[in-house]
Design a protein around this motif. Structure first.
Motif, PDB file in Angstrom:
ATOM      1  N   ARG A 283      -0.439   6.974 -20.576  1.00  0.00           N
ATOM      2  CA  ARG A 283       0.778   6.196 -20.304  1.00  0.00           C
ATOM      3  C   ARG A 283       0.868   4.947 -21.168  1.00  0.00           C
ATOM      4  NH1 ARG A 283       4.249   9.244 -18.837  1.00  0.00           N
ATOM      5  NH2 ARG A 283       5.476   7.558 -17.880  1.00  0.00           N
ATOM      6  N   THR A 284       0.456   5.075 -22.407  1.00  0.00           N
ATOM      7  CA  THR A 284       0.545   3.989 -23.381  1.00  0.00           C
ATOM      8  C   THR A 284       1.444   4.422 -24.536  1.00  0.00           C
ATOM      9  OG1 THR A 284      -1.511   4.816 -24.410  1.00  0.00           O
ATOM     10  CG2 THR A 284      -1.701   2.975 -22.863  1.00  0.00           C
ATOM     11  N   PRO A 285       2.132   3.481 -25.190  1.00  0.00           N
ATOM     12  CA  PRO A 285       3.056   3.825 -26.290  1.00  0.00           C
ATOM     13  C   PRO A 285       2.288   4.119 -27.576  1.00  0.00           C
ATOM     14  CG  PRO A 285       3.056   1.458 -25.931  1.00  0.00           C
ATOM     15  CD  PRO A 285       2.163   2.036 -24.872  1.00  0.00           C
TER      16      PRO A 285
ATOM     17  N   LEU B 196       5.568   7.947 -24.419  1.00  0.00           N
ATOM     18  CA  LEU B 196       4.286   7.522 -23.867  1.00  0.00           C
ATOM     19  C   LEU B 196       3.278   8.660 -23.931  1.00  0.00           C
ATOM     20  CD1 LEU B 196       5.402   5.549 -20.669  1.00  0.00           C
ATOM     21  CD2 LEU B 196       4.721   4.619 -22.887  1.00  0.00           C
TER      22      LEU B 196
ATOM     23  N   LEU C  50       6.129   2.049 -18.147  1.00  0.00           N
ATOM     24  CA  LEU C  50       4.711   1.755 -18.272  1.00  0.00           C
ATOM     25  C   LEU C  50       4.087   1.582 -16.896  1.00  0.00           C
ATOM     26  CD1 LEU C  50       5.232  -0.856 -21.091  1.00  0.00           C
ATOM     27  CD2 LEU C  50       4.174   1.383 -21.426  1.00  0.00           C
TER      28      LEU C  50
END
Length: 473
Positions: free
Chosen positions: A328-330, A323, A9
């Motif tokens: 860049r987030t789950p 991601l 992250l």
């Protein structure tokens, strides 16, 4: 698979944003839910309960911060327990945390829907609840900095409204009102009142539940060694002040028994002082929605990071560790928790537990997950102090071992009390863990990739040492 190929992250959160997450995760608990503790224990009895639980959380946070700064990881308690007790310890803490964070949002979403339904009766509360999931899952996927900035904004508004509430009702406050029949309906402490102090524990926990979720954002925080302690300590002190201020001022404006079995104690308390037509009251009702939104949005952030961390370590299917290519987030982890939450919303009237709708019990289920996680975290702190004395600890728990011991003992007491008063829900909690354990054992192949999550600082050889140490003990 090499360590460098593991998804990581981005680090973009400031200490102020992390404080906003820590407080925002919890702040809906200042607006509703806690007043049911008065029905169980009375105002004075619940005051004792809240002092005990505030002591548990304060000593917990001062101790938990040592773990968060030593092992800044999106899995939070999962990572600490894995490091201390090996894969099985990581499983128990990780899935207990997952239960806590996945089961809390549906109840808050339905509260948002019910609130808006009162203002706009044509709205379907369940559709509003689902809409809340869609909006705030999208905001979380858009980017952690955007999500955290929004969380800080609504949290500050919610705090401001609580301070306004205290200021507006202060002229009508009377200590005699607060203490009248304050021991479970009696002016003296009886055996029933003593039992009520323990029966009210879940409602006092609601004042602080989920503050530990900020640990799951530590991996995304700039300079976590400095910012995490400030955010956590500032957060718990903020929440303790708001909890006692809100409860005491609400209980002293009139007949507190009229507030003990309702979901909107603050508007009703203010109404007793300023009347139904006051602009202060309408402001409280509307801005109070931000308290619900802050917690709902923050807990979505928490569960998505927990799912992501468990998947990255091989405890859940690897797709949930994916991601978003630009944000860049789950995103898959965020959506997965939402599917469970929306299913719970529409199961509310179809599934009953102990004669009550499903969502009437999911908060209790969430509390069980939290308490088990607190116990595992404090046990991990003691364990790591013994087996890894050389582990770098930028922040060390003050008054060790007293603070973590106080937190651990009170958490065990809370768990025992919860089991006694909620045996059926506890049975379902154990059933969920058992089902997860079966899946965990059947997916062992996911955890034989050569290198575990590098942020645990464990290579395959290190992992073997942890497992051997666990078996030896």
């Amino acid at each position: 698979m090499s360590g460098s190929s593991k998804p990581e992250l981005s680090k973009s959160l400031s200490g102020l944003q992390l404080w906003g997450i820590a407080v925002g995760l919890v702040i809906s608990g200042e607006y509703f839910g806690w007043s049911y503790g008065w029905a169980a224990a009375g105002t004075l009895g619940f005051l004792v309960t809240t002092i005990l639980i505030a002591l548990m959380y304060t000593t917990f946070i001062f101790s938990f911060t040592e773990l968060t700064t030593a092992i800044p990881h999106a899995g939070g308690p999962f990572a600490y327990s894995f490091r201390a007790f090996g894969p099985n310890g990581g499983f128990l803490a990780g899935f207990a945390t997952l239960i806590e964070f996945v089961f809390a949002p549906p109840a808050i979403a339905l509260a948002i829907g019910a609130y808006l339904n009162v203002q706009f009766p044509a709205l379907d509360p369940k559709l509003v609840a689902v809409g809340a999931y869609v909006v705030f899952m999208g905001l979380n996927i858009a980017g952690v900095s955007i999500a955290a900035s929004f969380e800080l904004f609504v949290t500050v508004l919610a705090i401001f409204e609580l301070l306004v509430f205290m200021g507006v009702v202060a002229p009508g406050f009377s200590w005699a009102n607060f203490t009248a029949k304050g021991w479970a309906g009696s002016d003296t402490l009886t055996l029933e009142g003593f039992g009520g102090i323990f029966a009210a524990i879940p409602f006092a926990i609601w004042f602080f539940l989920a503050i530990e979720g900020a640990a799951m954002a530590a991996e995304e925080t700039k300079d976590p060694r400095r910012t995490v302690p400030r955010a956590y300590i500032g957060g718990i002190l903020t929440l303790v002040a708001l909890a006692f201020g809100t409860m005491i001022f609400a209980g002293g404006v009139g007949d507190w028994t009229q507030l003990s079995n309702i979901n909107d104690p603050l508007p009703q308390a203010m109404k007793a002082v300023v009347g139904e037509s006051s602009g202060w009251l309408h402001m409280l009702v509307w801005i109070g929605l931000f308290g619900l939104i802050a917690s709902f949005h923050g807990i979505i952030m928490g569960y998505s990071r927990q799912i992501f961390a468990l998947a990255r370590a091989g405890y859940l299917p690897p797709v949930f560790a994916t991601l978003h290519p630009t944000r860049r987030t789950p995103h898959w982890a965020t959506l997965a928790g939402g599917v469970v939450g929306i299913a719970a919303i529409y199961s509310d009237e179809l599934v009953t537990i102990g004669g009550q709708p499903l969502t009437a019990n999911i908060v209790t289920m969430s509390v069980f997950g939290a308490i088990v996680m607190y116990i595992m975290s404090m046990a991990s702190l003691f364990r790591l102090r013994t087996v890894e004395p050389g582990l770098e600890r930028p922040f060390r728990a003050p008054f060790y071992p007293v603070f973590p011991a106080i937190s651990l003992v009170l958490a065990v007491l809370a768990l025992g009390t919860m089991i006694y008063f909620n045996p059926l829900v506890f049975g379902l909690f154990v059933g969920l863990l058992a089902a997860a354990w079966v899946i965990y054992r059947l997916t062992a192949g996911l955890r034989t990739t050569g290198t575990l999550d590098p942020l645990l600082n464990l290579s395959a050889a290190d992992l073997a040492q942890v497992e051997a140490r666990t078996l030896t003990d």
